[in-house]
Design a protein around this motif. Sequence first.
Motif, mmCIF file in Angstrom:
data_model
loop_
_atom_site.group_PDB
_atom_site.id
_atom_site.type_symbol
_atom_site.label_atom_id
_atom_site.label_comp_id
_atom_site.label_asym_id
_atom_site.label_seq_id
_atom_site.Cartn_x
_atom_site.Cartn_y
_atom_site.Cartn_z
ATOM 1 N N HIS A 266 0.835 -1.196 0.000
ATOM 2 C CA HIS A 266 0.000 0.000 0.000
ATOM 3 C C HIS A 266 0.883 1.264 0.000
ATOM 4 O O HIS A 266 0.656 2.195 -0.786
ATOM 5 C CB HIS A 266 -0.899 -0.041 1.249
ATOM 6 N N LEU A 267 1.905 1.273 0.846
ATOM 7 C CA LEU A 267 2.798 2.447 0.892
ATOM 8 C C LEU A 267 3.531 2.639 -0.441
ATOM 9 O O LEU A 267 3.712 3.771 -0.895
ATOM 10 C CB LEU A 267 3.815 2.303 2.022
ATOM 11 N N CYS A 268 3.928 1.535 -1.062
ATOM 12 C CA CYS A 268 4.602 1.654 -2.375
ATOM 13 C C CYS A 268 3.642 2.278 -3.392
ATOM 14 O O CYS A 268 4.054 3.141 -4.182
ATOM 15 C CB CYS A 268 5.061 0.280 -2.874
ATOM 16 N N ALA A 269 2.380 1.849 -3.348
ATOM 17 C CA ALA A 269 1.391 2.390 -4.300
ATOM 18 C C ALA A 269 1.190 3.888 -4.056
ATOM 19 O O ALA A 269 1.156 4.689 -5.007
ATOM 20 C CB ALA A 269 0.073 1.629 -4.161
ATOM 21 N N ILE A 270 1.091 4.288 -2.780
ATOM 22 C CA ILE A 270 0.901 5.722 -2.467
ATOM 23 C C ILE A 270 2.090 6.525 -3.008
ATOM 24 O O ILE A 270 1.931 7.582 -3.620
ATOM 25 C CB ILE A 270 0.788 5.939 -0.933
ATOM 26 N N ALA A 271 3.289 6.013 -2.757
ATOM 27 C CA ALA A 271 4.498 6.745 -3.186
ATOM 28 C C ALA A 271 4.478 6.953 -4.692
ATOM 29 O O ALA A 271 4.779 8.048 -5.184
ATOM 30 C CB ALA A 271 5.739 5.963 -2.759
ATOM 31 N N LYS A 272 4.114 5.905 -5.419
ATOM 32 C CA LYS A 272 4.113 6.024 -6.885
ATOM 33 C C LYS A 272 3.041 7.001 -7.355
ATOM 34 O O LYS A 272 3.280 7.807 -8.246
ATOM 35 C CB LYS A 272 3.973 4.644 -7.525
#
Length: 325
Positions: A266-272
């Motif tokens: 989820h955090l990776c998706a937000i960052a992208k």
Amino acid sequence: MIKKSCENFVFSYAPGKAILVGEHAVVYGAQAIAVPLDLGVRVAILPLDANGPIIKGIGSFCPSEALVWSIEQGPANIKLALQYLIENFGEKIKKIAILVDGSLPKGFGLGSSAAFSVALMRAIFNYFSISINNQMLIEHISALETIFHGAPSGIDHTVVLNSQVLGFKKKKSQSLSWPIYCKRPLKLVVGLVGPHEGTKNAVQKLRDRKRQHEKIYERIFGSLDELAIAMETSLKEGSLGAVGEFMNMAHGYLSALGVSTGELDHLCAIAKERGALGAKLTGAGGGGAVIALAENNEMEIMTAFRACGFISFTTSVVNKVDEHL
Ligand code: PMV
């Protein structure tokens, strides 16, 4: 009691680290790349009247103000580490207090135990005026890291000790590391999802999964090795877009290896979504931290992490490129 008038005391500092590519795969001989961070751990050694040694954590290293660890009281690995120091440095170790402080959160895969081991050993050598022999220093640090992590590849303490962006490869019991001079500075946003399950545990569980499907896992490790080689070139050329792309791919492989979690994804998706060049979990996984590579948008990414309830901060990679231009 810690002596109040202490003419004899020393301080030491070591940085934390992040792995840009190759965690877990490095245990099986793949190349990895690790970077030192501008966050770290400080150790002070002071003389002690009472029978020690004791460790007192302050700041991020102390969940409770009253916390003091000793051979009798504290986590099992800390007791073993103190025992190790007595066995290797003798009775004089019983007359020291070790104060630990730092800007690095503990247990999130950001190298806190390696930074503690490196800072502690440097401080001990200094306090007892033992001339620093690099080989001896590495042996003691590896022994402490083995107490904390089982059988680590050595990537954590190697990057922390050298405080330099490093390529790292392990071949049987030997390891090889080399400096990588990054052409452009790297700004990272860290998002914490909670302490990870422990490096020893994560490595063992992956070993068990691998035993069921050796060839398939070997192929993933091979792909991570290729990614590390390609990322090394991109770092040297300053192609940060490619570095970010390889970080995204590395995260995908780590998910396939089963060391990611829904929160890390989820955090990776937000960052992208917020324009990070790339994002991945770093370290053993199963919790811990995500690192996102920012390009003048670190505040936006950090704010987005925080808005979703995650502790987040920015950090820069310690890069010695200027000395080599
Ligand atoms: O201790 P951590 O979370 O920084 O993980 C270290 C990297 C691993 O590859 C998972 C373990 C190792 O020893 O290399």
